[in-house]
Design a protein around this motif. Structure first.
Motif, PDB file in Angstrom:
ATOM      1  N   LEU A   1     -23.578  -3.779 -48.905  1.00  0.00           N
ATOM      2  CA  LEU A   1     -22.360  -3.964 -49.673  1.00  0.00           C
ATOM      3  C   LEU A   1     -21.149  -3.003 -49.240  1.00  0.00           C
ATOM      4  CD1 LEU A   1     -24.071  -4.455 -53.342  1.00  0.00           C
ATOM      5  CD2 LEU A   1     -22.996  -6.220 -51.639  1.00  0.00           C
ATOM      6  N   THR A   2     -21.832  -1.665 -48.771  1.00  0.00           N
ATOM      7  CA  THR A   2     -20.751  -0.830 -48.292  1.00  0.00           C
ATOM      8  C   THR A   2     -20.029  -1.170 -46.954  1.00  0.00           C
ATOM      9  OG1 THR A   2     -22.028   1.137 -48.897  1.00  0.00           O
ATOM     10  CG2 THR A   2     -20.695   1.460 -47.428  1.00  0.00           C
ATOM     11  N   GLY A   3     -20.827  -1.873 -46.105  1.00  0.00           N
ATOM     12  CA  GLY A   3     -20.385  -2.526 -44.798  1.00  0.00           C
ATOM     13  C   GLY A   3     -19.432  -3.502 -45.110  1.00  0.00           C
ATOM     14  N   ILE A   4     -19.904  -4.433 -46.139  1.00  0.00           N
ATOM     15  CA  ILE A   4     -18.985  -5.668 -46.441  1.00  0.00           C
ATOM     16  C   ILE A   4     -17.754  -4.992 -47.206  1.00  0.00           C
ATOM     17  CG2 ILE A   4     -18.710  -7.543 -48.054  1.00  0.00           C
ATOM     18  CD1 ILE A   4     -21.545  -8.047 -48.112  1.00  0.00           C
ATOM     19  N   SER A   5     -17.770  -4.045 -47.895  1.00  0.00           N
ATOM     20  CA  SER A   5     -16.548  -3.517 -48.247  1.00  0.00           C
ATOM     21  C   SER A   5     -15.668  -2.810 -47.288  1.00  0.00           C
ATOM     22  CB  SER A   5     -16.861  -2.381 -49.765  1.00  0.00           C
ATOM     23  OG  SER A   5     -17.445  -2.898 -50.478  1.00  0.00           O
ATOM     24  N   PHE A   6     -16.093  -2.139 -46.385  1.00  0.00           N
ATOM     25  CA  PHE A   6     -15.544  -1.411 -45.368  1.00  0.00           C
ATOM     26  C   PHE A   6     -14.874  -2.244 -44.387  1.00  0.00           C
ATOM     27  CE2 PHE A   6     -15.043   0.821 -41.309  1.00  0.00           C
ATOM     28  CZ  PHE A   6     -14.267   1.920 -41.614  1.00  0.00           C
ATOM     29  N   PHE A   7     -15.584  -3.454 -44.061  1.00  0.00           N
ATOM     30  CA  PHE A   7     -15.193  -4.287 -42.997  1.00  0.00           C
ATOM     31  C   PHE A   7     -13.821  -5.140 -43.796  1.00  0.00           C
ATOM     32  CE2 PHE A   7     -15.140  -8.943 -41.532  1.00  0.00           C
ATOM     33  CZ  PHE A   7     -15.052  -8.626 -40.309  1.00  0.00           C
ATOM     34  N   ALA A   8     -13.934  -5.551 -44.841  1.00  0.00           N
ATOM     35  CA  ALA A   8     -12.954  -6.386 -45.645  1.00  0.00           C
ATOM     36  C   ALA A   8     -11.718  -5.581 -45.800  1.00  0.00           C
ATOM     37  CB  ALA A   8     -13.581  -6.800 -47.204  1.00  0.00           C
ATOM     38  N   THR A   9     -11.897  -4.220 -46.063  1.00  0.00           N
ATOM     39  CA  THR A   9     -10.675  -3.353 -46.191  1.00  0.00           C
ATOM     40  C   THR A   9     -10.136  -3.038 -44.909  1.00  0.00           C
ATOM     41  OG1 THR A   9     -11.828  -2.222 -47.820  1.00  0.00           O
ATOM     42  CG2 THR A   9      -9.936  -0.981 -46.892  1.00  0.00           C
ATOM     43  N   VAL A  10     -10.969  -2.867 -43.683  1.00  0.00           N
ATOM     44  CA  VAL A  10     -10.218  -2.697 -42.569  1.00  0.00           C
ATOM     45  C   VAL A  10      -9.520  -3.842 -42.108  1.00  0.00           C
ATOM     46  CG1 VAL A  10     -10.778  -1.979 -39.863  1.00  0.00           C
ATOM     47  CG2 VAL A  10     -11.927  -0.920 -41.634  1.00  0.00           C
ATOM     48  N   THR A  11     -10.134  -5.044 -42.250  1.00  0.00           N
ATOM     49  CA  THR A  11      -9.510  -6.236 -41.876  1.00  0.00           C
ATOM     50  C   THR A  11      -8.059  -6.706 -42.641  1.00  0.00           C
ATOM     51  OG1 THR A  11     -11.916  -7.254 -41.265  1.00  0.00           O
ATOM     52  CG2 THR A  11     -10.034  -8.870 -41.668  1.00  0.00           C
ATOM     53  N   TYR A  12      -8.288  -6.177 -43.893  1.00  0.00           N
ATOM     54  CA  TYR A  12      -7.173  -6.702 -44.691  1.00  0.00           C
ATOM     55  C   TYR A  12      -5.940  -5.427 -44.295  1.00  0.00           C
ATOM     56  CZ  TYR A  12      -4.147  -7.565 -48.912  1.00  0.00           C
ATOM     57  OH  TYR A  12      -3.131  -8.087 -49.568  1.00  0.00           O
ATOM     58  N   VAL A  13      -6.211  -4.386 -43.806  1.00  0.00           N
ATOM     59  CA  VAL A  13      -5.366  -3.479 -43.366  1.00  0.00           C
ATOM     60  C   VAL A  13      -4.613  -4.036 -42.099  1.00  0.00           C
ATOM     61  CG1 VAL A  13      -4.717  -1.094 -42.121  1.00  0.00           C
ATOM     62  CG2 VAL A  13      -6.223  -1.316 -44.271  1.00  0.00           C
TER      63      VAL A  13
ATOM     64  N   TYR B   1      -2.813   4.730 -56.968  1.00  0.00           N
ATOM     65  CA  TYR B   1      -3.333   3.516 -57.831  1.00  0.00           C
ATOM     66  C   TYR B   1      -5.060   3.742 -57.564  1.00  0.00           C
ATOM     67  CZ  TYR B   1       1.215   1.557 -56.853  1.00  0.00           C
ATOM     68  OH  TYR B   1       2.525   1.028 -57.268  1.00  0.00           O
ATOM     69  N   PRO B   2      -5.681   3.176 -58.525  1.00  0.00           N
ATOM     70  CA  PRO B   2      -7.067   3.230 -58.506  1.00  0.00           C
ATOM     71  C   PRO B   2      -7.799   2.458 -57.506  1.00  0.00           C
ATOM     72  CG  PRO B   2      -6.456   1.700 -60.562  1.00  0.00           C
ATOM     73  CD  PRO B   2      -5.244   2.405 -59.787  1.00  0.00           C
ATOM     74  N   ILE B   3      -8.968   2.949 -57.043  1.00  0.00           N
ATOM     75  CA  ILE B   3      -9.633   2.351 -56.228  1.00  0.00           C
ATOM     76  C   ILE B   3     -10.765   1.695 -56.921  1.00  0.00           C
ATOM     77  CG2 ILE B   3     -11.024   2.265 -53.821  1.00  0.00           C
ATOM     78  CD1 ILE B   3      -9.573   4.908 -53.109  1.00  0.00           C
ATOM     79  N   ASP B   4     -10.850   0.497 -57.195  1.00  0.00           N
ATOM     80  CA  ASP B   4     -11.877  -0.081 -57.878  1.00  0.00           C
ATOM     81  C   ASP B   4     -12.994  -0.587 -57.242  1.00  0.00           C
ATOM     82  OD1 ASP B   4     -10.302  -0.072 -60.252  1.00  0.00           O
ATOM     83  OD2 ASP B   4      -9.378  -1.894 -59.869  1.00  0.00           O
ATOM     84  N   ASN B   5     -13.296  -0.395 -56.102  1.00  0.00           N
ATOM     85  CA  ASN B   5     -14.611  -0.818 -55.378  1.00  0.00           C
ATOM     86  C   ASN B   5     -15.067   0.371 -55.319  1.00  0.00           C
ATOM     87  OD1 ASN B   5     -16.031  -0.874 -52.806  1.00  0.00           O
ATOM     88  ND2 ASN B   5     -15.527  -2.891 -52.770  1.00  0.00           N
ATOM     89  N   ALA B   6     -16.246   0.559 -55.834  1.00  0.00           N
ATOM     90  CA  ALA B   6     -17.112   1.711 -55.836  1.00  0.00           C
ATOM     91  C   ALA B   6     -17.310   2.264 -54.370  1.00  0.00           C
ATOM     92  CB  ALA B   6     -18.292   1.300 -56.671  1.00  0.00           C
ATOM     93  N   TYR B   7     -17.624   1.646 -53.526  1.00  0.00           N
ATOM     94  CA  TYR B   7     -18.097   2.019 -52.123  1.00  0.00           C
ATOM     95  C   TYR B   7     -16.953   2.558 -51.447  1.00  0.00           C
ATOM     96  CZ  TYR B   7     -21.800  -0.864 -53.691  1.00  0.00           C
ATOM     97  OH  TYR B   7     -22.929  -1.523 -54.275  1.00  0.00           O
ATOM     98  N   MET B   8     -15.784   1.872 -51.520  1.00  0.00           N
ATOM     99  CA  MET B   8     -14.505   2.511 -51.016  1.00  0.00           C
ATOM    100  C   MET B   8     -14.023   3.773 -51.644  1.00  0.00           C
ATOM    101  SD  MET B   8     -14.161   1.043 -47.987  1.00  0.00           S
ATOM    102  CE  MET B   8     -12.559   1.968 -47.518  1.00  0.00           C
TER     103      MET B   8
END
Length: 385
Positions: free
Chosen positions: A250-262, A306-313
Motif C-alpha cells: 500500500l505504501t508503494g502504491i501510494s508513492f507511485f501514484a503520487t509521483v506519477t500524478y506530479v 492542506y491535509p494529507i489524507d493518505n496515511a502512508y504519504m
C-alpha cells in the motif's frame, strides 16, 4: 519442615495477591490515560469541557503516565532488550521532535503501557468510552456549545459534523465502534443483526456526514469479520506473506501514484476524482516539501496548508523514509505474530485500517485503531490473550 512449607505457601499466596493488585492498578491507570487520549480527540470542539478538562495539559500528563507504565513494563526484561527499547524510544523521540508531531510517540507508549492487557477487555472499554464521547458531543451540539458548524462542500452537498471537527471524524468514530462490535461478536452467527446495523450506520453516515471511505470500511468489516474463525492449518505461507507485506504494498502504491500524478496529472486525474482530490493533496505536499530520512526539516504537521489524507504519504512526508521502513517491518512482524498465535481476527481488523489508510490518516491512530495495542504481547514476549 511442615512449618517451613506452610510459611512458603503463605508467602507465595501473598506474592500472587500483591502481583494481582499491582496488575489491576496498572490496568486502571492505563484505562484512565486511554480515556484522556480518546476524549482529547473527541471532545476538543466542546466549549470548556474539551479545551480545559481534556486539553493539552491533561493530554501530556496522560502521555507522561503512559511513559511510567511503559518503564514498568520494560524494567523486568533482560538488560539487552532494555537497551534495545531505550534506543528505539530515543529514535522515536528524535523523529517526533523533528516532525513536531507526537503520532509515533503515542503509538509506542500506548503499546508498551498495555502489557498483559486482555484484548476483549480493551475493546469493550473502547466501545463504552467512545459511545459516551459520541453522546456528549451530540448533546453539546444540540445545546449549541460546540465550536463547529455545518460544512457545505463536495459539489454543494451538505455534510453535517454534529459537533465534531469535520464529518470524517464523526464517521471514523462510528466505524471504529462498529469494528469493535464485530470483533467482540466474532464467534457468533448474528449475521442478520450485523448486516442490519451495517446498513443503518452506512445510511446515517451517507446522509449526515457524506463520508464514503467509512461506508466502504463498514462493508469491508462486515465481510471480513463475520466469517467463521479460520483454523491454523488453513493459514498458508502465501497468505502470511501477503498479509505481512500489505503495508509495504500500500505504501508503494501510494508513492507511485503520487509521483506519477506530479509528473503527469492527466493520467491519474480519474483516480484523483475517485479519491475526492486526495491524490492532488499528497502530490502537492510531496512536490512542495519533498521527503527526508528522519523527519522533514522543511515541513511539520502544523505547517501543511492542506491535509494529507493518505496515511502512508502523510507518514513519509512528515516522518521520513527510515521511520516508515521501521513501521513497515514492525507491522509485518506483528501480522506474522498474530497468525502464529491464532489471533487472525485482530489481524483482520488491523487489515481493514491499513486498507482505509489509503484515504484517511485518522484511522491509522491508536484512538481510532486500537488493534495496534495488543502488539505489546509480541514486543514483551507474552502469549496472546
Amino acid at each position: 519442615m511442615r512449618i517451613i512449607q506452610v510459611t512458603r505457601r503463605l508467602n507465595m499466596k501473598n506474592n500472587i495477591k500483591v502481583r494481582q493488585k499491582q496488575a489491576s492498578a496498572k490496568t486502571v491507570l492505563f484505562f484512565i490515560c486511554y480515556t484522556v487520549l480518546v476524549f482529547h480527540s473527541m471532545l476538543k470542539t466542546v466549549n470548556f469541557l474539551g479545551p480545559i478538562i481534556f486539553g493539552r495539559f491533561t493530554y501530556h500528563l496522560a502521555l507522561l503516565l503512559l511513559g511510567f507504565l511503559s518503564l514498568a513494563s520494560v524494567s523486568k526484561l533482560q538488560k539487552g532488550k532494555i537497551a534495545l527499547f531505550f534506543f528505539v524510544t530515543l529514535f522515536i523521540t528524535i523523529a517526533c521532535i523533528i516532525a513536531k508531531d507526537l503520532f509515533l510517540a503515542v503509538i509506542w507508549l500506548t503499546i508498551l503501557a498495555a502489557k498483559s492487557l486482555n484484548i476483549n477487555k480493551l475493546i469493550k472499554y473502547d466501545i463504552l468510552i467512545k459511545s459516551i464521547g459520541l453522546i456528549i458531543v451530540f448533546l453539546s451540539f444540540i445545546l449549541g456549545i460546540t465550536s463547529t458548524e455545518t460544512l457545505l462542500i463536495r459539489d454543494g452537498t451538505v455534510r453535517q459534523t454534529l459537533g465534531f471537527g469535520n464529518p470524517n471524524e464523526l464517521s471514523s468514530h462510528i466505524l471504529s465502534i462498529y469494528i469493535d462490535y464485530l470483533f467482540l461478536n466474532r464467534n457468533n452467527d448474528k449475521l442478520a443483526i450485523k448486516t442490519a446495523l451495517a446498513i443503518i450506520l452506512s445510511l446515517f453516515i451517507y446522509f449526515v456526514a457524506g463520508s464514503r471511505t467509512q461506508i466502504i470500511g463498514i462493508i469491508i468489516a462486515l465481510v471480513l469479520l463475520t466469517k467463521k474463525k479460520q483454523k491454523e492449518k488453513a493459514l498458508s505461507r502465501v497468505k502470511i506473506l501477503m498479509t505481512s507485506c500489505l503495508f509495504a504494498v500500500l505504501t508503494g502504491i501510494s508513492f507511485f501514484a503520487t509521483v506519477t500524478y506530479v509528473a503527469t496529472p492527466n493520467r491519474l486525474e480519474w483516480l484523483n476524482e475517485l479519491l475526492s482530490g486526495r491524490l492532488w493533496l499528497a502530490a502537492r505536499a510531496y512536490k512542495t516539501y519533498g521527503i527526508g530520512f528522519v523527519g522533514n526539516v522543511r515541513v511539520t504537521k502544523d505547517m501543511l496548508d492542506y491535509p494529507i489524507d493518505n496515511a502512508y504519504m502523510y507518514f513519509l512526508v512528515i516522518y521520513g523514509i527510515i521511520p516508515l521502513i521501521a513501521l513497515g517491518i514492525f507491522i509485518g512482524k506483528y501480522a506474522k505474530y498474530l497468525l502464529e498465535t491464532k489471533n487472525s481476527e485482530i489481524l483482520l481488523a488491523l487489515t481493514i485500517y491499513m486498507l482505509l489508510g489509503m484515504s484517511e490518516t485518522e484511522l491509522f491512530r491508536p484512538i481510532y485503531n486500537t488493534y495496534f495495542i495488543p502488539s505489546s504481547n509480541m514486543l514483551l514476549n507474552e502469549k496472546g490473550n
